[in-house]
Design a protein around this motif. Structure first.
Motif, short mmCIF file in Angstrom:
data_model
loop_
_atom_site.label_atom_id
_atom_site.label_comp_id
_atom_site.label_asym_id
_atom_site.label_seq_id
_atom_site.Cartn_x
_atom_site.Cartn_y
_atom_site.Cartn_z
N LYS A 269 0.83 -1.21 0.00
CA LYS A 269 0.00 0.00 0.00
C LYS A 269 0.87 1.26 0.00
O LYS A 269 0.56 2.24 -0.69
CB LYS A 269 -0.92 0.00 1.22
CG LYS A 269 -2.05 -1.02 1.16
CD LYS A 269 -2.87 -1.00 2.43
CE LYS A 269 -3.95 -2.08 2.42
NZ LYS A 269 -4.73 -2.09 3.68
N THR A 270 1.94 1.22 0.78
CA THR A 270 2.88 2.35 0.81
C THR A 270 3.46 2.58 -0.57
O THR A 270 3.53 3.72 -1.05
CB THR A 270 4.01 2.08 1.82
OG1 THR A 270 3.45 1.83 3.11
CG2 THR A 270 4.96 3.27 1.90
N ASN A 271 3.88 1.50 -1.20
CA ASN A 271 4.48 1.61 -2.53
C ASN A 271 3.48 2.16 -3.55
O ASN A 271 3.83 2.94 -4.44
CB ASN A 271 4.98 0.24 -2.99
CG ASN A 271 5.72 0.31 -4.31
OD1 ASN A 271 6.70 1.04 -4.45
ND2 ASN A 271 5.25 -0.44 -5.30
N LYS A 272 2.21 1.77 -3.41
CA LYS A 272 1.18 2.27 -4.33
C LYS A 272 1.00 3.77 -4.19
O LYS A 272 0.77 4.48 -5.18
CB LYS A 272 -0.14 1.55 -4.06
CG LYS A 272 -1.24 1.86 -5.08
CD LYS A 272 -2.49 1.05 -4.81
CE LYS A 272 -3.58 1.35 -5.82
NZ LYS A 272 -4.82 0.58 -5.55
N LEU A 273 1.12 4.27 -2.95
CA LEU A 273 0.94 5.70 -2.71
C LEU A 273 2.08 6.53 -3.30
O LEU A 273 1.89 7.70 -3.65
CB LEU A 273 0.83 5.97 -1.20
CG LEU A 273 -0.43 5.45 -0.50
CD1 LEU A 273 -0.30 5.62 1.01
CD2 LEU A 273 -1.67 6.19 -0.99
N ILE A 274 3.28 5.93 -3.39
CA ILE A 274 4.46 6.72 -3.81
C ILE A 274 5.02 6.28 -5.15
O ILE A 274 6.02 6.84 -5.61
CB ILE A 274 5.58 6.63 -2.75
CG1 ILE A 274 6.01 5.17 -2.61
CG2 ILE A 274 5.14 7.20 -1.41
CD1 ILE A 274 7.30 4.99 -1.83
N GLN A 275 4.39 5.29 -5.81
CA GLN A 275 5.03 4.69 -6.98
C GLN A 275 5.28 5.70 -8.10
O GLN A 275 6.34 5.67 -8.75
CB GLN A 275 4.20 3.51 -7.49
CG GLN A 275 2.79 3.85 -7.93
CD GLN A 275 2.00 2.62 -8.34
OE1 GLN A 275 2.53 1.51 -8.36
NE2 GLN A 275 0.72 2.81 -8.66
N ASP A 276 4.33 6.60 -8.34
CA ASP A 276 4.54 7.58 -9.42
C ASP A 276 5.64 8.57 -9.08
O ASP A 276 6.43 8.96 -9.94
CB ASP A 276 3.23 8.32 -9.72
CG ASP A 276 2.25 7.45 -10.48
OD1 ASP A 276 2.69 6.71 -11.37
OD2 ASP A 276 1.05 7.47 -10.16
N THR A 277 5.69 8.98 -7.81
CA THR A 277 6.76 9.88 -7.37
C THR A 277 8.11 9.22 -7.55
O THR A 277 9.08 9.84 -8.02
CB THR A 277 6.57 10.27 -5.89
OG1 THR A 277 5.31 10.93 -5.75
CG2 THR A 277 7.66 11.19 -5.42
N MET A 278 8.21 7.94 -7.18
CA MET A 278 9.47 7.21 -7.32
C MET A 278 9.84 7.07 -8.79
O MET A 278 11.00 7.29 -9.18
CB MET A 278 9.35 5.83 -6.66
CG MET A 278 9.26 5.88 -5.14
SD MET A 278 10.72 6.66 -4.40
CE MET A 278 10.54 6.15 -2.69
N GLN A 279 8.87 6.71 -9.62
CA GLN A 279 9.15 6.54 -11.05
C GLN A 279 9.59 7.85 -11.69
O GLN A 279 10.52 7.88 -12.50
CB GLN A 279 7.92 6.00 -11.75
CG GLN A 279 7.61 4.54 -11.41
CD GLN A 279 6.30 4.07 -11.97
OE1 GLN A 279 5.62 4.78 -12.71
NE2 GLN A 279 5.90 2.84 -11.61
#
Length: 420
Positions: A269-279
């Motif tokens: 869930k954490t990764n889903k919240l930040i995935q676009d920012t990380m990408q």
């Protein structure tokens, strides 16, 4: 008179009686007077020794009384019925004890309603031998939070001495920091929403523009094209709606509610919240996660994870790490009935002389316009206070795909308090 001295006198008297049988009355009398003089001298010496010890004890007692009465924190002596038998000046200032009738000085009367059960459990289980207790007490018309420490009285059985430290300002400061952390987290979330919305909005705008352009040129739009554009727009709109729901669920979660959840799901869930920012910042997130369930508050744990991930992203940007070398490795393993979570980045690490400060409130290595210094502090508070776990940070050098990398590694250890 000591037992040994009494035995010595009896022994001498027996010896004297044997001597008296062989001596004249005058010699007997002289011997008696001599021994009496010796005993009197010994008694006077002992009396002087006792007097000196009594003076020392009186002086120590006066010093103790002065220390007790003038101590900078409240002290209370409670009997077995939790009646306040003695108190110092600071305690009187908080609880106005000198104005009470002796029979009404019960410590229970100063306990806030929500504090009674905690205090009784602490006393009955004698938990005070191992831990302090944070408690709300009534001080006049106010409620003040204290940190209690207790020791059993050395002389009076079942009596305990309470020391109280006023932590109200500390508590208020914690509330302020929590609010600041929430505001900072909301700022990060808004940034993440902007990243996640950019592409869907671009697609929606493109389809709408194409429809308008086709109509301007041909004065009509084919049904197939209209349906295709409409379906795509609906799909992207649903994605935008789901994104809002994801963030809203994070912020609306009851932070005091405990339930059984899978830590692996929390990381996803954490990764889903930040995935676009990380990408968008070219950070590749690589995960190795086991399924581990725990009974706790999931929203708080996700908050802690988000702070670490955002710290990684900021460090990558601040240290201008090569975009091909930007990694965040997240692992979750069960070790000795603990969940061990590792966040290891490739952002170059933390300067050794400030490594121990990263969990301090308001400490940041970022520019003032970027960092507030409360993210990692709140993560530490969540892990240690709410989850009763530990969090450590260290610098790590390692190799991945034949690339030599270095960065900070945050290691979280959570005790598993849930069994199926």
């Amino acid at each position: 008179m000591s037992h040994s001295l009494r035995n010595e006198i009896i022994k001498r008297l027996e010896q004297r009686d044997n001597v008296f049988l062989d001596k004249s009355n005058e010699e007997v009398i002289n011997t008696i007077f001599h021994e009496l003089d010796v005993y009197q001298t010994e008694l006077e010496a002992q009396n002087e020794e006792l007097r000196i010890k009594e003076e020392i004890l009186n002086e120590l007692n006066e010093e103790y009384q002065a220390l007790f009465n003038n101590a900078p924190i409240p002290y209370l002596l409670l009997d077995e019925k939790l009646v306040i038998k003695r108190f110092n000046i600071v305690a009187d200032g908080y609880f106005y004890l000198s104005g009470f009738n002796k029979r009404s000085k019960s410590f229970i009367s100063f306990l806030a309603k929500d504090s009674m059960q905690k205090f009784f459990s602490w006393i009955e289980k004698k938990s005070y031998n191992e831990e302090t207790l944070d408690l709300d007490l009534l001080s006049g018309k106010n409620i003040v939070r204290f940190r209690l420490r207790a020791n059993e009285h050395l002389v009076k059985e079942n009596y305990i001495m309470l020391s109280l430290v006023d932590i109200q300002k500390e508590t208020e400061q914690q509330v302020i920091i929590q609010m600041q952390s929430k505001v900072a987290a909301m700022g990060e979330m808004i940034g993440n929403i902007a990243h996640q919305w950019r592409q869907p909005l671009s697609i929606i705008t493109t389809h709408a523009s194409n429809l308008l352009l086709s109509y301007d040129i041909h004065k009509s739009v084919s049904k197939a094209k209209l349906v295709d554009c409409a379906n795509s727009i609906i799909k992207q709109a649903l994605y935008l709606s789901q994104t809002i729901d994801d963030f809203r669920n994070f912020f609306k979660s009851d932070i005091n509610n405990k339930s059984v959840f899978n830590i692996k799901d929390s990381i996803l869930k954490t990764n889903k919240l930040i995935q676009d920012t990380m990408q968008n910042n070219f950070i590749k997130v690589i995960m190795d996660l086991d399924d581990i369930e725990v009974l706790q508050n999931e929203a708080k744990l996700i908050h802690a994870f988000l702070n670490i991930c955002n710290n990684t992203k900021d460090a990558m940007i601040l240290n201008e790490i090569n975009s091909a070398h930007r990694f965040l490795f997240i692992t979750l393993k069960k070790i000795n009935n603990n969940a061990v979570i590792s966040f290891k980045d490739s952002a170059g690490g933390i300067e050794p002389d400030i490594l121990y400060k990263v969990f301090d409130p308001y400490f940041t290595t970022k520019h003032q316009s970027v960092g507030t210094g409360i993210g990692l502090y709140m993560t530490n508070q969540i892990i240690t206070k709410h989850f009763e776990g530990t969090i450590k940070v260290r610098n790590s050098q390692y190799e991945y795909n034949n690339i030599k990398l270095s960065g900070a590694e945050f290691i979280i250890t959570l005790p598993l308090n849930y069994q199926k």
